[in-house]
Design an enzyme around this catalytic site. Structure first.
Site, PDB file in Angstrom:
ATOM      1  N   GLY A   1      -7.972   7.721  11.293  1.00  0.00           N
ATOM      2  CA  GLY A   1      -6.752   7.201  12.067  1.00  0.00           C
ATOM      3  C   GLY A   1      -6.350   8.109  13.012  1.00  0.00           C
ATOM      4  N   ALA A   2      -7.269   8.805  13.642  1.00  0.00           N
ATOM      5  CA  ALA A   2      -7.108   9.855  14.508  1.00  0.00           C
ATOM      6  C   ALA A   2      -7.089   9.713  16.084  1.00  0.00           C
ATOM      7  CB  ALA A   2      -8.048  11.162  14.433  1.00  0.00           C
TER       8      ALA A   2
ATOM      9  N   GLY B   1      -1.190   8.366  17.373  1.00  0.00           N
ATOM     10  CA  GLY B   1      -0.115   8.855  16.687  1.00  0.00           C
ATOM     11  C   GLY B   1      -0.252  10.103  15.917  1.00  0.00           C
TER      12      GLY B   1
ATOM     13  N   GLY C   1      -1.989  11.135  13.699  1.00  0.00           N
ATOM     14  CA  GLY C   1      -3.696  11.529  13.497  1.00  0.00           C
ATOM     15  C   GLY C   1      -4.108  12.079  14.719  1.00  0.00           C
TER      16      GLY C   1
ATOM     17  N   SER D   1       4.551   8.347   2.416  1.00  0.00           N
ATOM     18  CA  SER D   1       5.902   8.196   3.122  1.00  0.00           C
ATOM     19  C   SER D   1       6.948   8.327   2.496  1.00  0.00           C
ATOM     20  CB  SER D   1       5.680   6.743   3.716  1.00  0.00           C
ATOM     21  OG  SER D   1       7.205   6.193   3.893  1.00  0.00           O
TER      22      SER D   1
ATOM     23  N   TYR E   1       3.976  -2.225   1.920  1.00  0.00           N
ATOM     24  CA  TYR E   1       3.863  -0.995   2.312  1.00  0.00           C
ATOM     25  C   TYR E   1       4.048   0.278   1.249  1.00  0.00           C
ATOM     26  CZ  TYR E   1       4.651   3.111   5.098  1.00  0.00           C
ATOM     27  OH  TYR E   1       4.445   4.509   5.725  1.00  0.00           O
TER      28      TYR E   1
END
Length: 264
Positions: A8-9, A12, A14, A121, A147
């Site tokens: 996920g880079a 955001g 990442g 999180s 989530y």
């Protein structure tokens, strides 16, 4: 040279972590769903395709990896998305945030020499793990509840992974980080009352900059922290990452065994 793999880079936290690690002289592989849409940061970087919502993609990616991998950063994730299923029939949060990273980590373990950093999180503390219904087939769906459960799964995964690494005599460490509150766009699926409350809250939050949210991830990936460490933001604006306390959660072994069955 230290080799980092960040899922996920492409955007955001990442993307920020990739940029910073490359600037520090690391070799950084950015694993993203759509490589054509990602411009890698300057330095020794490359972009490869990986879709955590499809275990076939995970297997293909891991099968194509060669050589040592110092640090795997399981950063990719989704938040509060409408109910849907992944290619393998998992509820989206559990599929992308847990099952995909679970399989990826296990397949890459033979290459790993340093550590596994999984991004959770602070909302994990509100999560409730339902081993009898991980994929929300038998209860009313809650996007935020799904989530939270997936982020709790990240903690349990790290806890059990470290136990297994220690038991096997491996020097690889498993650690977890949470970014606190950072405006990255991951909350774009919030609607209704949640969206209104979030918009009212943001001006009061000091830790708004995404760069601050990436600091705990960078700390967990580069500093000398113990296995099963939990790194979170510290300081007024979150600019001073620190180890934070967390309790040992029940269900880690059971979740691991179930995840093994479901992803094998």
């Amino acid at each position: 040279m230290t080799t980092y793999l960040i899922t996920g880079a492409g955007s955001g936290l990442g993307a920020i972590a990739a940029r910073e690690l490359a600037a520090r002289g690391g070799r950084v592989v950015l694993a993203v769903r759509d490589p054509a849409r990602v411009t890698p940061p300057p330095g020794d970087t490359e972009v490869r395709r990986l879709d955590l919502a499809d275990l076939a993609s995970v297997r293909e990616f891991a099968g194509g990896w060669s050589g040592a991998l110092d640090v795997l950063i399981n950063n990719a994730g989704v938040m509060a998305v409408p109910y849907a299923k992944t290619a393998d029939g998992f509820e989206t949060h559990m599929g992308v945030n847990h099952f995909g990273p679970f399989l990826l980590t296990n397949l890459l373990l033979p290459h790993l020499t340093g550590r596994v950093v999984t991004v959770s999180s602070n909302l994990a503390r509100m999560g409730r793990l339902r081993l009898d219904d991980l994929n929300w087939a038998h209860r009313r769906y809650s996007a935020l509840g799904a989530y939270n459960q997936s982020k709790l799964a990240n903690l349990l995964f790290t806890q059990e992974l470290q136990r297994r690494l220690t038991e096997s005599g491996s020097a690889v460490r498993a650690v977890v980080a949470h970014p606190g509150v950072a405006r990255t766009g991951i909350d774009r699926h919030f609607g209704g009352v949640q969206a209104i409350a979030l918009k009212a809250l943001y001006p009061l939050i000091t830790q708004k900059r995404p760069e601050y949210g990436a600091l705990p991830i960078l700390f967990a990936a580069t500093e000398d922290v113990p296995g099963n460490a939990y790194v979170g933001p510290g300081g007024r604006n979150g600019e001073q990452p620190r180890l934070v306390q967390r309790k040992a959660h029940a269900g880690a072994r059971e979740l691991w065994e179930m995840s093994t069955r479901l992803t094998s």
